[in-house]
Design a protein around this motif. Sequence first.
Motif, PDB file in Angstrom:
ATOM      1  N   LYS A 162     -17.857 -27.318  10.367  1.00 20.15           N
ATOM      2  CA  LYS A 162     -17.235 -28.201  11.359  1.00 20.15           C
ATOM      3  C   LYS A 162     -18.030 -29.496  11.477  1.00 20.15           C
ATOM      4  O   LYS A 162     -17.450 -30.589  11.544  1.00 20.15           O
ATOM      5  CB  LYS A 162     -17.155 -27.494  12.723  1.00 20.15           C
ATOM      6  N   LEU A 163     -19.360 -29.391  11.479  1.00 17.22           N
ATOM      7  CA  LEU A 163     -20.202 -30.591  11.535  1.00 17.22           C
ATOM      8  C   LEU A 163     -19.963 -31.494  10.325  1.00 17.22           C
ATOM      9  O   LEU A 163     -19.859 -32.714  10.461  1.00 17.22           O
ATOM     10  CB  LEU A 163     -21.679 -30.206  11.610  1.00 17.22           C
ATOM     11  N   LYS A 164     -19.877 -30.884   9.157  1.00 20.05           N
ATOM     12  CA  LYS A 164     -19.634 -31.663   7.939  1.00 20.05           C
ATOM     13  C   LYS A 164     -18.264 -32.343   7.995  1.00 20.05           C
ATOM     14  O   LYS A 164     -18.121 -33.497   7.605  1.00 20.05           O
ATOM     15  CB  LYS A 164     -19.718 -30.774   6.700  1.00 20.05           C
ATOM     16  N   GLU A 165     -17.269 -31.604   8.471  1.00 16.97           N
ATOM     17  CA  GLU A 165     -15.926 -32.168   8.560  1.00 16.97           C
ATOM     18  C   GLU A 165     -15.907 -33.379   9.493  1.00 16.97           C
ATOM     19  O   GLU A 165     -15.371 -34.436   9.154  1.00 16.97           O
ATOM     20  CB  GLU A 165     -14.940 -31.115   9.054  1.00 16.97           C
ATOM     21  N   VAL A 166     -16.519 -33.229  10.662  1.00 16.01           N
ATOM     22  CA  VAL A 166     -16.555 -34.330  11.629  1.00 16.01           C
ATOM     23  C   VAL A 166     -17.353 -35.506  11.074  1.00 16.01           C
ATOM     24  O   VAL A 166     -16.936 -36.657  11.191  1.00 16.01           O
ATOM     25  CB  VAL A 166     -17.128 -33.845  12.984  1.00 16.01           C
ATOM     26  N   ALA A 167     -18.488 -35.215  10.454  1.00 17.02           N
ATOM     27  CA  ALA A 167     -19.301 -36.289   9.871  1.00 17.02           C
ATOM     28  C   ALA A 167     -18.512 -37.021   8.792  1.00 17.02           C
ATOM     29  O   ALA A 167     -18.574 -38.249   8.692  1.00 17.02           O
ATOM     30  CB  ALA A 167     -20.589 -35.719   9.291  1.00 17.02           C
ATOM     31  N   GLY A 168     -17.775 -36.281   7.988  1.00 19.29           N
ATOM     32  CA  GLY A 168     -16.950 -36.894   6.952  1.00 19.29           C
ATOM     33  C   GLY A 168     -15.891 -37.812   7.529  1.00 19.29           C
ATOM     34  O   GLY A 168     -15.627 -38.887   6.995  1.00 19.29           O
ATOM     35  N   LYS A 169     -15.299 -37.404   8.641  1.00 20.25           N
ATOM     36  CA  LYS A 169     -14.306 -38.250   9.301  1.00 20.25           C
ATOM     37  C   LYS A 169     -14.950 -39.512   9.863  1.00 20.25           C
ATOM     38  O   LYS A 169     -14.403 -40.604   9.730  1.00 20.25           O
ATOM     39  CB  LYS A 169     -13.610 -37.483  10.434  1.00 20.25           C
TER      40      LYS A 169
ATOM     41  N   LYS B 112     -15.438 -30.589   1.989  1.00 28.34           N
ATOM     42  CA  LYS B 112     -16.493 -29.577   1.884  1.00 28.34           C
ATOM     43  C   LYS B 112     -16.667 -28.854   3.214  1.00 28.34           C
ATOM     44  O   LYS B 112     -16.885 -27.642   3.244  1.00 28.34           O
ATOM     45  CB  LYS B 112     -17.821 -30.231   1.478  1.00 28.34           C
ATOM     46  N   GLY B 113     -16.574 -29.594   4.305  1.00 27.71           N
ATOM     47  CA  GLY B 113     -16.682 -28.986   5.623  1.00 27.71           C
ATOM     48  C   GLY B 113     -15.565 -28.004   5.898  1.00 27.71           C
ATOM     49  O   GLY B 113     -15.797 -26.904   6.403  1.00 27.71           O
ATOM     50  N   ARG B 114     -14.346 -28.373   5.556  1.00 32.83           N
ATOM     51  CA  ARG B 114     -13.210 -27.463   5.758  1.00 32.83           C
ATOM     52  C   ARG B 114     -13.364 -26.204   4.915  1.00 32.83           C
ATOM     53  O   ARG B 114     -13.067 -25.094   5.371  1.00 32.83           O
ATOM     54  CB  ARG B 114     -11.901 -28.167   5.423  1.00 32.83           C
ATOM     55  N   ASN B 115     -13.822 -26.381   3.676  1.00 37.32           N
ATOM     56  CA  ASN B 115     -14.020 -25.226   2.790  1.00 37.32           C
ATOM     57  C   ASN B 115     -15.101 -24.298   3.334  1.00 37.32           C
ATOM     58  O   ASN B 115     -14.964 -23.074   3.284  1.00 37.32           O
ATOM     59  CB  ASN B 115     -14.381 -25.685   1.382  1.00 37.32           C
ATOM     60  N   GLU B 116     -16.188 -24.877   3.855  1.00 40.35           N
ATOM     61  CA  GLU B 116     -17.263 -24.055   4.404  1.00 40.35           C
ATOM     62  C   GLU B 116     -16.787 -23.306   5.645  1.00 40.35           C
ATOM     63  O   GLU B 116     -17.150 -22.143   5.849  1.00 40.35           O
ATOM     64  CB  GLU B 116     -18.484 -24.907   4.734  1.00 40.35           C
ATOM     65  N   GLN B 117     -15.958 -23.942   6.456  1.00 38.34           N
ATOM     66  CA  GLN B 117     -15.394 -23.258   7.632  1.00 38.34           C
ATOM     67  C   GLN B 117     -14.553 -22.064   7.205  1.00 38.34           C
ATOM     68  O   GLN B 117     -14.654 -20.980   7.777  1.00 38.34           O
ATOM     69  CB  GLN B 117     -14.522 -24.212   8.439  1.00 38.34           C
ATOM     70  N   ALA B 118     -13.749 -22.267   6.180  1.00 35.94           N
ATOM     71  CA  ALA B 118     -12.878 -21.188   5.703  1.00 35.94           C
ATOM     72  C   ALA B 118     -13.702 -20.025   5.161  1.00 35.94           C
ATOM     73  O   ALA B 118     -13.411 -18.857   5.453  1.00 35.94           O
ATOM     74  CB  ALA B 118     -11.931 -21.712   4.627  1.00 35.94           C
ATOM     75  N   SER B 119     -14.746 -20.331   4.399  1.00 37.21           N
ATOM     76  CA  SER B 119     -15.577 -19.255   3.862  1.00 37.21           C
ATOM     77  C   SER B 119     -16.322 -18.536   4.986  1.00 37.21           C
ATOM     78  O   SER B 119     -16.533 -17.327   4.916  1.00 37.21           O
ATOM     79  CB  SER B 119     -16.547 -19.777   2.799  1.00 37.21           C
TER      80      SER B 119
END
Length: 59
Positions: free
Chosen positions: A19-26, A36-43
């Motif tokens: 989630k942190l990666k996704e937000v940082a990416g945005k 990458k953030g979304r994929n890590e959340q899913a895993s």
Amino acid sequence: MKSSMKDKVEGAYHEATGKLKEVAGKVIDNAELEVKGRNEQASGKVQEKIGEVKKVMGS
């Protein structure tokens, strides 16, 4: 620590970092980091479910 609990904790960790990666990416407009953030959340969610299944199965 039991295997099931370990999976649940690691899964929650991956969800949070994802989630942190996704937000940082945005925020920095980096689509690759966002994905990458979304994929890590899913895993992480999958790993948590594995932990739940192990708990039910008694592992």
